[in-house]
Design an enzyme around this catalytic site. Structure first.
Site, PDB file in Angstrom:
ATOM      1  CB  ALA A  75     -68.900 -19.938  -1.022  1.00 15.26           C
ATOM      2  CB  CYS A  76     -63.421 -17.920  -2.041  1.00 13.99           C
ATOM      3  SG  CYS A  76     -62.662 -19.215  -3.042  1.00 13.99           S
ATOM      4  CB  THR A  77     -64.444 -14.723  -6.060  1.00 13.86           C
ATOM      5  OG1 THR A  77     -63.073 -14.708  -5.704  1.00 13.86           O
ATOM      6  CG2 THR A  77     -65.154 -13.603  -5.351  1.00 13.86           C
ATOM      7  CB  THR A 119     -63.872 -22.464  -0.697  1.00 14.83           C
ATOM      8  OG1 THR A 119     -64.357 -21.455  -1.589  1.00 14.83           O
ATOM      9  CG2 THR A 119     -65.028 -23.319  -0.202  1.00 14.83           C
TER      10      THR A 119
END
Length: 109
Positions: A8-10, A16
């Protein structure tokens, strides 16, 4: 060796899915059974089952943000890294996972 994880990325888009792909490819190359769930802008995909988590030797959290369902991994060995590490050094990360699993197996023997 069984590994599960979450990417999970920002922003919840590119990193992601890149992290998921890199980890899965590196895991398979190392002979691991690996399943990576993604949590992005369109929600949770490839959601891990309770059985996959239970059977896992280790959990990799390649995350840059708070994820939902982190309590599912309570009591498991967890490596948490930014998505950037999973993308740039997936083979090293899987090697580290193997090392941790091997060390834990020796300690139990």
């Amino acid at each position: 060796m069984k590994i599960v994880g979450v990417a999970a990325c920002t922003v919840g888009i590119a990193h992601t899915y890149i992290a998921q792909e890199k980890l899965e490819n590196a895991g398979k190359k190392a002979g691991a059974e690996i399943h990576i769930e993604t949590q992005g802008t369109i929600g949770v995909e490839n959601e891990l089952t309770a059985k996959q988590i239970q059977d896992a030797d280790l959990v990799i959290l390649a995350i840059d943000v708070k994820i939902s369902g982190e309590e599912r991994f309570k009591g498991k060995r967890v490596i948490q890294v930014p998505t950037e590490i999973a993308i740039k050094s997936p083979n090293k990360l899987i090697a580290k996972a193997k090392e941790i699993i091997a060390t834990a197996s020796q300690a139990q023997a």
